[in-house]
Design an enzyme around this catalytic site. Structure first.
Site, PDB file in Angstrom:
ATOM      1  CB  CYS A 103     -82.047  75.780 -34.690  1.00  0.00           C
ATOM      2  SG  CYS A 103     -81.383  76.515 -33.414  1.00  0.00           S
ATOM      3  CG  HIS A 145     -81.155  80.970 -36.978  1.00  0.00           C
ATOM      4  ND1 HIS A 145     -82.249  80.036 -37.297  1.00  0.00           N
ATOM      5  CD2 HIS A 145     -80.626  80.560 -36.242  1.00  0.00           C
ATOM      6  CE1 HIS A 145     -82.059  79.192 -36.596  1.00  0.00           C
ATOM      7  NE2 HIS A 145     -81.104  79.011 -35.829  1.00  0.00           N
ATOM      8  CD  GLU A 146     -76.829  81.069 -35.533  1.00  0.00           C
ATOM      9  OE1 GLU A 146     -76.516  81.050 -34.228  1.00  0.00           O
ATOM     10  OE2 GLU A 146     -77.078  80.089 -36.259  1.00  0.00           O
ATOM     11  CG  HIS A 149     -79.978  81.222 -30.892  1.00  0.00           C
ATOM     12  ND1 HIS A 149     -80.843  80.527 -30.397  1.00  0.00           N
ATOM     13  CD2 HIS A 149     -79.568  81.074 -32.157  1.00  0.00           C
ATOM     14  CE1 HIS A 149     -80.842  79.585 -31.350  1.00  0.00           C
ATOM     15  NE2 HIS A 149     -80.428  79.867 -32.354  1.00  0.00           N
TER      16      HIS A 149
END
EC number: 3.5.1.88
Length: 179
Positions: A103, A145-146, A149
């Site tokens: 990341c 994953h993104e 956030h």
């Protein structure tokens, strides 16, 4: 366009939940500049994706794109350039496919995370057109994953084991921790 500062783990902004992007926001010059800056920042850092909170903007906005082999993730397939607003993800497979994730907000480190290999994602694009797509493989992992956030979640929160977390130079190209 400008390369923006990427926030690092420990910054409290990374742990907050983002707000939805409204249709009126996408028409503004500032929002269009934000998208351009995010792509430039992502490419400058050799990233595959970038979420707005990583540059201090608490909006549900993600950009992704990987046109050819990424130095940080050799051998991974292309990820089309995409602007994603207000995503909703539904897993369509159990979290069993593992990947050594990194990341831009956790520089120099990798951790083994298991995520669903198949998801359904609903989102809006930069024109506020709604999309609904079944996504599989590497792209599904990148998008999960993104999008994490946007809800204050980092990949380190999803580690299979803290024993499977380390510095890039201590992990070989096959994703195994070196002795």
């Amino acid at each position: 366009m400008a390369v923006r500062k990427i926030l690092k783990i420990g910054n409290p902004i990374l742990r907050q939940t983002s707000e939805d992007v409204s249709e009126s926001e996408i028409q503004t010059k500032d929002f269009k500049k934000l998208i351009r800056d995010m792509f430039e920042t992502m490419r400058h850092a050799d990233g595959v994706g970038l979420a707005a909170p990583q540059i201090g903007v608490l909006k549900k906005l993600v950009v992704v794109g990987q046109e050819d082999d990424n130095e940080r993730y050799p051998g991974t397939p292309e990820v089309p350039n995409q602007i994603i607003l207000n995503p909703e993800i539904t897993p369509l497979s159990p979290p069993r496919d593992g990947f050594w994730e990194g990341c831009l907000s956790v520089p120099g480190m990798r951790g083994y995370v298991e995520r669903p290999n198949k998801i359904r994602m609903k989102w809006r694009d930069e024109n506020y057109v709604e999309h609904d797509e079944i996504i599989e493989g590497y792209r599904a992992i990148v998008l999960q994953h993104e999008c994490d956030h946007l809800f204050g979640v980092l990949y380190v929160d999803r580690l299979k084991s803290t024993k499977l977390f380390g510095y890039n130079e201590d992990i070989d190209t096959a994703g195994k921790l070196l002795d």
